[in-house]
Design an enzyme around this catalytic site. Structure first.
Site, PDB file in Angstrom:
ATOM      1  N   ASP A  78     -29.081  -2.358  -7.398  1.00 16.47           N
ATOM      2  CA  ASP A  78     -30.362  -3.060  -7.364  1.00 16.47           C
ATOM      3  C   ASP A  78     -31.012  -2.776  -6.027  1.00 16.47           C
ATOM      4  OD1 ASP A  78     -29.840  -5.662  -5.531  1.00 16.47           O
ATOM      5  OD2 ASP A  78     -28.089  -5.357  -6.813  1.00 16.47           O
ATOM      6  N   ASP A 167     -33.891 -13.865 -10.415  1.00 19.30           N
ATOM      7  CA  ASP A 167     -33.017 -13.987  -9.244  1.00 19.30           C
ATOM      8  C   ASP A 167     -33.194 -15.390  -8.693  1.00 19.30           C
ATOM      9  OD1 ASP A 167     -31.739 -13.872  -6.804  1.00 19.30           O
ATOM     10  OD2 ASP A 167     -32.817 -12.127  -6.054  1.00 19.30           O
ATOM     11  N   GLU A 169     -31.316 -18.121  -6.391  1.00 19.81           N
ATOM     12  CA  GLU A 169     -30.229 -18.246  -5.422  1.00 19.81           C
ATOM     13  C   GLU A 169     -30.724 -19.011  -4.201  1.00 19.81           C
ATOM     14  OE1 GLU A 169     -29.581 -14.693  -2.916  1.00 19.81           O
ATOM     15  OE2 GLU A 169     -30.691 -13.567  -4.460  1.00 19.81           O
TER      16      GLU A 169
END
Length: 279
Positions: A78, A167, A169
């Protein structure tokens, strides 16, 4: 009584002026974008600079090298603006067969290297997808999902495009959970996922770390039956998974790949990546 020689007071005044000017310049720098400070005095990165796994090393640390096993796994990477223009041919030669590219963050940031990274991975032969870095404290999940789809997060059944990834987090700009309670965080995530599916017809991949998921969602188990899990853990194995998932689809196992970007393993052979791309 101390005796001041001629000119001493002038020099002391000049030195004090220089010191004051330096301190004023430093104070100004700390107010500029990219040099902000949090309430506890820690430097905060500029908005838009967040990348997948940024908080994993800080919060979970780095363990040993990933162990091999009987299950077939397929290497992937990524990337974000931090990698700039990527040498995709070198990655392909090293065995990388799939990639995720950061497309967006919040509702204001687009990766300036997106075209080179997204088209370059495709042109070399990789199956690729895009991800959105979530900032639940800046706008709704629906607003961010729409921004993502409109700016690189769309999906097509061409056999080479993976579903978009959320994503979610640690917050690099402030409180780990973006100031949200576990129930509010779950609602935000659901808002994003529901909107993304309505726009694309696909269930988005969820990228997260188990420790963050426990802390910020209360280890919510309701997404495991619909959304593929991309687990972040820099250790010898993926370890404990968040509640609701019996297995992971992808595993980000290091932030220091041998060539560029974070490296990942797909939990299956190449044909299983094709299956995920095809929906």
């Amino acid at each position: 009584m101390p005796v001041h020689r001629p000119g001493t007071a002038r020099r002391e005044h000049h030195a004090a002026g220089v010191l004051l000017a330096v301190l004023s310049a430093l104070a100004l720098l700390l107010t500029l974008p990219g040099a902000a400070q949090s309430a506890d005095g820690e430097n905060v990165p500029p908005r838009g600079s967040a990348r997948m796994g940024q908080g994993v090393l800080e919060h979970d640390g780095q363990g040993g090298e990933p162990r091999g096993g009987d299950a077939v796994q397929t290497e992937g990477v990524d990337v974000s603006s931090h990698q700039g223009n990527v040498n995709w041919s070198a990655l392909w030669s090293s065995g990388v067969r799939w990639a995720y590219v950061k497309a967006t963050e919040a509702t204001s940031y687009r990766n300036p290297y997106f075209a080179q990274q997204y088209n370059g991975s495709y042109n070399i032969g990789m199956i690729r997808g895009t991800y959105h870095f979530a900032t639940p404290d800046t706008s709704s999940g629906a607003a961010q999902a729409n921004y993502f789809v409109d700016n690189g997060g769309a999906w097509s059944r061409d056999g080479k495009t993976l579903p978009g990834a959320l994503d979610i987090e640690w917050n690099p700009y402030g409180a780990a959970c973006f100031g949200k309670s576990p129930s509010a965080m779950v609602s935000w995530i659901r808002d994003f996922l529901t909107t993304y599916k309505a726009r694309t017809g696909r269930d988005a991949v969820i990228y997260t770390a188990t420790s963050w998921w426990k802390q910020c969602t209360g280890n919510y188990s309701g997404f495991g039956s619909t959304n593929p899990l991309w687990i972040a853990r820099y250790d010898v194995s993926p370890g404990e998974l968040p509640a609701g998932w019996g297995f992971h689809t992808m595993w980000q196992y290091t932030s220091s790949g041998p060539i560029v970007g974070d490296h990942n393993k797909f939990n299956g052979a190449y044909d299983r990546i094709q299956a995920l791309a095809n929906g």
